[in-house]
Motif scaffolding. Structure first.
Motif, PDB file in Angstrom:
ATOM      1  N   VAL A 151      67.457  58.958  39.147  1.00 45.23           N
ATOM      2  CA  VAL A 151      66.286  59.332  39.939  1.00 45.23           C
ATOM      3  C   VAL A 151      65.887  58.211  40.886  1.00 45.23           C
ATOM      4  O   VAL A 151      65.636  58.438  42.077  1.00 45.23           O
ATOM      5  CB  VAL A 151      65.111  59.716  39.025  1.00 45.23           C
ATOM      6  N   SER A 152      65.816  56.976  40.404  1.00 51.99           N
ATOM      7  CA  SER A 152      65.364  55.870  41.252  1.00 51.99           C
ATOM      8  C   SER A 152      66.340  55.590  42.386  1.00 51.99           C
ATOM      9  O   SER A 152      65.937  55.137  43.466  1.00 51.99           O
ATOM     10  CB  SER A 152      65.159  54.602  40.413  1.00 51.99           C
ATOM     11  N   SER A 153      67.632  55.877  42.170  1.00 48.81           N
ATOM     12  CA  SER A 153      68.637  55.657  43.214  1.00 48.81           C
ATOM     13  C   SER A 153      68.672  56.789  44.239  1.00 48.81           C
ATOM     14  O   SER A 153      69.286  56.647  45.306  1.00 48.81           O
ATOM     15  CB  SER A 153      70.024  55.516  42.586  1.00 48.81           C
ATOM     16  N   GLY A 154      68.053  57.917  43.916  1.00 48.31           N
ATOM     17  CA  GLY A 154      68.066  59.056  44.816  1.00 48.31           C
ATOM     18  C   GLY A 154      69.216  60.007  44.590  1.00 48.31           C
ATOM     19  O   GLY A 154      69.338  61.018  45.290  1.00 48.31           O
ATOM     20  N   ASN A 155      70.072  59.727  43.610  1.00 46.68           N
ATOM     21  CA  ASN A 155      71.172  60.650  43.309  1.00 46.68           C
ATOM     22  C   ASN A 155      70.646  61.988  42.798  1.00 46.68           C
ATOM     23  O   ASN A 155      71.253  63.039  43.022  1.00 46.68           O
ATOM     24  CB  ASN A 155      72.121  60.037  42.278  1.00 46.68           C
ATOM     25  N   CYS A 156      69.525  61.941  42.067  1.00 48.12           N
ATOM     26  CA  CYS A 156      68.861  63.158  41.595  1.00 48.12           C
ATOM     27  C   CYS A 156      67.409  63.125  42.051  1.00 48.12           C
ATOM     28  O   CYS A 156      66.778  62.068  42.068  1.00 48.12           O
ATOM     29  CB  CYS A 156      68.922  63.265  40.066  1.00 48.12           C
ATOM     30  N   GLU A 157      66.903  64.301  42.435  1.00 45.94           N
ATOM     31  CA  GLU A 157      65.528  64.363  42.913  1.00 45.94           C
ATOM     32  C   GLU A 157      64.535  64.287  41.768  1.00 45.94           C
ATOM     33  O   GLU A 157      63.443  63.736  41.920  1.00 45.94           O
ATOM     34  CB  GLU A 157      65.320  65.652  43.701  1.00 45.94           C
ATOM     35  N   LEU A 158      64.899  64.838  40.608  1.00 49.19           N
ATOM     36  CA  LEU A 158      64.001  64.865  39.464  1.00 49.19           C
ATOM     37  C   LEU A 158      64.754  64.478  38.198  1.00 49.19           C
ATOM     38  O   LEU A 158      65.989  64.537  38.145  1.00 49.19           O
ATOM     39  CB  LEU A 158      63.392  66.268  39.285  1.00 49.19           C
ATOM     40  N   GLY A 159      63.999  64.105  37.165  1.00 55.13           N
ATOM     41  CA  GLY A 159      64.571  63.826  35.855  1.00 55.13           C
ATOM     42  C   GLY A 159      63.664  64.361  34.765  1.00 55.13           C
ATOM     43  O   GLY A 159      62.435  64.426  34.940  1.00 55.13           O
ATOM     44  N   VAL A 160      64.258  64.765  33.648  1.00 59.13           N
ATOM     45  CA  VAL A 160      63.502  65.265  32.492  1.00 59.13           C
ATOM     46  C   VAL A 160      63.561  64.197  31.412  1.00 59.13           C
ATOM     47  O   VAL A 160      64.656  63.823  30.957  1.00 59.13           O
ATOM     48  CB  VAL A 160      64.088  66.588  31.968  1.00 59.13           C
ATOM     49  N   VAL A 161      62.389  63.716  30.982  1.00 57.34           N
ATOM     50  CA  VAL A 161      62.324  62.569  30.077  1.00 57.34           C
ATOM     51  C   VAL A 161      61.392  62.882  28.906  1.00 57.34           C
ATOM     52  O   VAL A 161      60.233  63.260  29.126  1.00 57.34           O
ATOM     53  CB  VAL A 161      61.807  61.318  30.819  1.00 57.34           C
ATOM     54  N   PRO A 162      61.850  62.730  27.657  1.00 55.21           N
ATOM     55  CA  PRO A 162      60.931  62.850  26.516  1.00 55.21           C
ATOM     56  C   PRO A 162      60.032  61.618  26.443  1.00 55.21           C
ATOM     57  O   PRO A 162      60.505  60.482  26.522  1.00 55.21           O
ATOM     58  CB  PRO A 162      61.878  62.916  25.303  1.00 55.21           C
ATOM     59  N   LEU A 163      58.725  61.842  26.310  1.00 54.22           N
ATOM     60  CA  LEU A 163      57.781  60.723  26.324  1.00 54.22           C
ATOM     61  C   LEU A 163      57.180  60.454  24.954  1.00 54.22           C
ATOM     62  O   LEU A 163      57.007  59.297  24.569  1.00 54.22           O
ATOM     63  CB  LEU A 163      56.673  61.001  27.337  1.00 54.22           C
TER      64      LEU A 163
END
Length: 412
Positions: A151-163
């Motif tokens: 996500v931070s590199s811009g390869n993916c627009e979004l990410g799904v993260v368990p918090l």
């Protein structure tokens, strides 16, 4: 569509309490199917009209920086539709349908790549699909670090993260990764974690080995001891990997613990559903996106956006000077603005012994311009301060596969 369309059936005319004569039942069914076909044609025309408008929006936004996903706007639409829904369409059905419509609209505006903790079939994967829809392109990652990097590199627009999990608490590595990457929380969702026993074995009695991730094995420990006391329990890297093992042609006496939808994905049957020992097991996932605006005074934070309103929550990350009353001062600033804090947690600050970073959730949209003065004071009170995101309160998604009968669950 309005009520003037002649294709729409009259609810009173189709009252379920009306008595149909046996000789007329088939004729009536045929007439209803004809009406349904006509309604489907109307829907098809309207969906394509909506798709054309979405594409036009995409052309307009082609040169505008930022992401397509607008969770506040989507929540407003969903809430408005639910408030005006006369039935008999259930509200949860309505929301599920429109989530897929939103997914299609976003994909028509611009292809949407979503990183998640893989492989396909994990709870992160199903949470992402249920919330973001099937039109997104999901990219599995080997670990959470890779999700943040994509996500931070811009390869993916979004990410799904368990918090965090309602039973086991915070997923510490997720918080640590927010310190390393300029990504922001765009939305949250709460997904019920319910486990099924997946297998091609003919019965529970035939199961000799059970595969799963260590956490589901622990969460289902009581059920396993009661129903499969002699089965070997084998921990593997994910519930999806466990299902892959159980689905092997030579694995007729093995089972896996995982999401019920893994059964269809891997070609397995469900021997038992809801086998977790604690039914109130929910995981809070967040949808992360890239940095969309510059910082203030060297601090990694988003500037308040003109006209930005409507979010229900804001997540914060901050460090404090080592002096008495530093945390109390921050809490007092929030209290004086009638801002309720939902979560406060400290984590060790990596690379600095006995230093800590604080994470907080507050019930307010701190990116609203009216809080600009408060943000200035918070910056002054903290040694570092960052808004991780302002976003709508997440829905509780509970999409369980419950077609297994209770009698099957008790089979020995």
């Amino acid at each position: 569509m309005d009520g003037s369309n002649s294709h729409w059936p009259d609810a009173a005319r189709h009252n379920a309490g009306d008595q149909e004569q046996p000789g007329n039942a088939e004729d009536r069914l045929s007439a209803i199917r004809t009406e349904i076909d006509a309604v489907d044609q109307d829907l098809l025309s309207l969906f394509n009209r909506r798709a054309a408008l979405s594409r036009e929006v995409g052309h307009i936004k082609a040169d505008v920086p930022g992401i397509i996903f607008k969770p506040v706007r989507e929540k407003e639409v969903l809430d408005s539709l639910a408030a005006r829904n006369p039935g008999p369409l259930p509200e949860d059905h309505l929301r599920a349908i429109w989530r897929e419509i939103f997914s299609s609209s976003r994909a028509l505006q611009r292809p949407q790549n979503v990183a998640y903790l893989g492989p396909e079939g994990t709870f992160s994967y199903f949470a992402g699909v249920e919330y973001l829809g099937h039109a997104a392109t999901f990219h599995p990652c080997n670990d959470l670090t890779q999700v943040f990097e994509e996500v931070s590199s811009g390869n993916c627009e979004l990410g799904v993260v368990p918090l965090e999990n309602s039973l086991q608490g915070t997923v510490g590595v997720s918080f640590d990764l927010f310190l390393k990457h300029d990504v922001f929380i765009q939305a949250e969702l709460f997904s019920r974690i319910s486990h099924c026993l997946l297998s091609n074995a003919p019965s529970l009695a035939a199961v000799r080995t059970v595969y799963s991730h260590p956490q589901p094995l622990a969460q289902c420990g009581g059920w396993l001891r009661a129903h499969l006391p002699n089965a070997g329990l084998v921990p593997v890297e994910s519930t999806a990997a466990a299902a892959q093992r159980a689905a092997q042609p030579d694995q007729g006496h093995t089972a896996a613990i995982g999401h019920g939808k893994l059964a269809d994905l891997m070609g397995l049957g469900i021997l038992a559903s809801r086998i977790e020992d604690e039914p109130g097991n929910w995981t809070r996932f967040v949808i992360i996106g890239p940095k969309v605006s510059g910082g203030q005074g060297g601090n990694k934070t988003q500037n308040p956006q003109p006209g930005h309103t409507g979010a229900d929550k804001t997540s914060l990350l901050f460090t404090l000077p080592d002096k008495a009353g530093a945390l109390s001062h921050v809490l007092d600033l929030l209290a004086r603005h009638d801002i309720n804090m939902r979560k406060l947690e400290s984590r060790p600050l990596r690379g600095q012994c006995w230093k800590y970073v604080f994470f907080a959730d507050v019930e307010s949209d701190l990116e609203d311009p009216r809080y600009a003065n408060l943000l200035t004071k918070l910056h002054e009170a903290c040694t570092s301060f960052r808004i991780l995101g302002s976003y709508p309160m997440g829905p509780q998604l509970d999409r369980l596969d419950l077609h297994t009968e209770e009698s099957e669950q008790q089979e020995s």
